[in-house]
Design a protein around this motif. Structure first.
Motif, PDB file in Angstrom:
ATOM      1  N   UNK A  42       0.844  -1.186   0.000  1.00 65.27           N
ATOM      2  CA  UNK A  42       0.000   0.000   0.000  1.00 65.27           C
ATOM      3  C   UNK A  42       0.883   1.242   0.000  1.00 65.27           C
ATOM      4  N   UNK A  43       1.338   1.626  -1.181  1.00 69.51           N
ATOM      5  CA  UNK A  43       2.148   2.836  -1.298  1.00 69.51           C
ATOM      6  C   UNK A  43       1.212   4.010  -1.526  1.00 69.51           C
ATOM      7  N   UNK A  44       1.564   5.156  -0.988  1.00 68.82           N
ATOM      8  CA  UNK A  44       0.690   6.311  -1.198  1.00 68.82           C
ATOM      9  C   UNK A  44       0.680   6.716  -2.665  1.00 68.82           C
ATOM     10  N   UNK A  45      -0.477   7.050  -3.133  1.00 70.85           N
ATOM     11  CA  UNK A  45      -0.620   7.478  -4.519  1.00 70.85           C
ATOM     12  C   UNK A  45      -0.451   8.984  -4.582  1.00 70.85           C
TER      13      UNK A  45
END
Length: 73
Positions: A42-45
């Motif tokens: 879950x990488x920040x967009x």
């Protein structure tokens, strides 16, 4: 004199059961050992708080420098 036929061997009498159980076990093994899509971290967009760069600045006119003409006033 009438003779009785030879009884079938154990394999002939039970092969359908053995093959059915083997098929079920193989299907169970395949069904439980399938790797689904790996979880993505879950990488920040990127956010949309910064406006996109303007490709056209309102109020300015284009120049005609292709033919060496001066810029429009």
């Amino acid at each position: 004199m009438i003779t009785e036929p030879i009884p079938p061997t154990w394999w002939k009498a039970n092969r359908h059961k053995v093959l059915a159980i083997a098929g079920l076990l193989i299907g169970l093994y395949i069904g439980t050992h399938q790797d689904g899509t790996p979880e993505q971290p879950q990488t920040p967009r990127p956010g949309h708080s910064t406006p996109a760069p303007a490709t056209h600045t309102p109020g300015l006119r284009g120049t005609h420098t292709v033919l060496g003409l001066p810029a429009c006033p």
